[in-house]
Write a protein that holds these residues in place. Structure first.
Motif, PDB file in Angstrom:
ATOM      1  N   MET A   1      16.476 -45.253  -6.751  1.00  0.00           N
ATOM      2  CA  MET A   1      16.533 -44.190  -7.756  1.00  0.00           C
ATOM      3  C   MET A   1      17.643 -43.229  -7.356  1.00  0.00           C
ATOM      4  N   PRO A   2      18.698 -43.137  -8.170  1.00  0.00           N
ATOM      5  CA  PRO A   2      19.769 -42.211  -7.806  1.00  0.00           C
ATOM      6  C   PRO A   2      19.303 -40.768  -7.947  1.00  0.00           C
ATOM      7  N   ASN A   3      19.867 -39.901  -7.122  1.00  0.00           N
ATOM      8  CA  ASN A   3      19.527 -38.493  -7.191  1.00  0.00           C
ATOM      9  C   ASN A   3      20.764 -37.729  -7.647  1.00  0.00           C
ATOM     10  N   PHE A   4      20.836 -37.424  -8.928  1.00  0.00           N
ATOM     11  CA  PHE A   4      22.006 -36.723  -9.462  1.00  0.00           C
ATOM     12  C   PHE A   4      21.813 -35.224  -9.302  1.00  0.00           C
ATOM     13  N   ARG A   5      22.813 -34.561  -8.699  1.00  0.00           N
ATOM     14  CA  ARG A   5      22.639 -33.136  -8.443  1.00  0.00           C
ATOM     15  C   ARG A   5      22.904 -32.280  -9.666  1.00  0.00           C
ATOM     16  N   GLU A   6      23.715 -32.794 -10.582  1.00  0.00           N
ATOM     17  CA  GLU A   6      23.939 -32.048 -11.818  1.00  0.00           C
ATOM     18  C   GLU A   6      23.511 -32.901 -12.997  1.00  0.00           C
ATOM     19  N   ALA A   7      23.104 -32.215 -14.071  1.00  0.00           N
ATOM     20  CA  ALA A   7      22.510 -32.925 -15.199  1.00  0.00           C
ATOM     21  C   ALA A   7      23.435 -34.006 -15.756  1.00  0.00           C
ATOM     22  N   ASP A   8      24.759 -33.757 -15.739  1.00  0.00           N
ATOM     23  CA  ASP A   8      25.655 -34.731 -16.372  1.00  0.00           C
ATOM     24  C   ASP A   8      26.318 -35.681 -15.366  1.00  0.00           C
ATOM     25  N   SER A   9      25.893 -35.642 -14.092  1.00  0.00           N
ATOM     26  CA  SER A   9      26.625 -36.503 -13.149  1.00  0.00           C
ATOM     27  C   SER A   9      26.205 -37.980 -13.246  1.00  0.00           C
TER      28      SER A   9
END
Ligand code: HEC
Ligand code: HEC
Length: 170
Positions: free
Chosen positions: A147-155
């Motif tokens: 599960m990727p952990n995107f730090r910003e909503a659009d990344s």
């Protein structure tokens, strides 16, 4: 005498090798077919995705992962010194007009020399398909729980590698 001992030892090894737990060679690999024939292993996967301009973007696998190519590459390969069709749509000056994602700032920066190339593409980026891959309609052979952990909503849709590269480095 010595030779005989070695050959007995070898034949025992072969015997043991063939019969461990009764596993057949069809069960050894992920492909679940004979390792001695390619016939049933290679399925005709469909690379025939939609054309550029009609495809749907694929979410990034993780933050700043190279995006997958969502469209087909009909007549675009091979990329040669004389002909790189990818740049004809993805160079930032052109991309907006054809609705393609522009190549990011990192592709116009030399990491080797540590200089901004002021709009000139770094040559190490020339062979786009070394990093960006097309997709086929194949089902994964094993499940994946990453599960990727995107730090910003659009990344999951955009990259910003050059801006964040030195984060946390002093
Ligand atoms: C005719 C113009 C055109 C050409 C040539 C082209 N592309 Fe595209 N590309 C697009 C468009 C438009 C999109 C956006 C999706 C769509 O509308 O199909 C796209 C999307 C992409 C994406 C996904 C970007 C994202 O934000 O997820 C990648 C990666 C990509 N292309 C790589 C390539 C590579 C590599 C080549 C050369 C082998 C190439 N493209 C050739 C027009 C083009
Ligand atoms: C050495 C590997 C590599 C090569 C070669 C490469 N890319 Fe990329 N590309 C990446 C990576 C990694 C990212 C995401 C991180 C970043 O911004 O650099 C990316 C991001 C992109 C994006 C998304 C930009 C955004 O704002 O989200 C596009 C479009 C793209 N590349 C197009 C291309 C095209 C076209 C070529 C060939 C002319 C190319 N790339 C060559 C690794 C590569």
């Amino acid at each position: 005498m010595k030779v005989m001992k070695i050959s007995i030892f070898l034949s025992m090894l072969i015997f043991v090798g063939c019969s461990v737990g009764g596993v057949s060679d069809n069960d050894i690999g992920l492909r679940k077919s004979s390792l001695f024939s390619e016939d049933s292993a290679i399925k005709a996967y469909d690379y025939n995705l939609k054309a550029a301009g009609e495809s749907t973007l694929i979410d990034r696998a993780f933050e700043n992962a190279p995006p997958m190519i969502p469209h087909n590459l009909d007549d675009m390969l091979p990329i040669t010194k004389e002909n790189n069709s990818c740049t004809s749509c993805h160079l930032p000056d052109i991309a907006e007009a054809v609705n393609a994602t522009p190549m990011p700032k990192s592709h116009f920066y030399s990491f080797r020399e540590n200089v901004d190339l002021k709009g000139a593409m770094d040559e190490s980026r020339f062979n786009c398909v070394a990093c960006h891959a097309t997709q086929v309609n194949a089902q994964p052979l094993v499940g994946n729980k990453f599960m990727p952990n995107f730090r910003e909503a659009d990344s999951n849709k955009k990259s910003n590698l050059l801006d964040v590269l030195n984060e946390g480095v002093n």
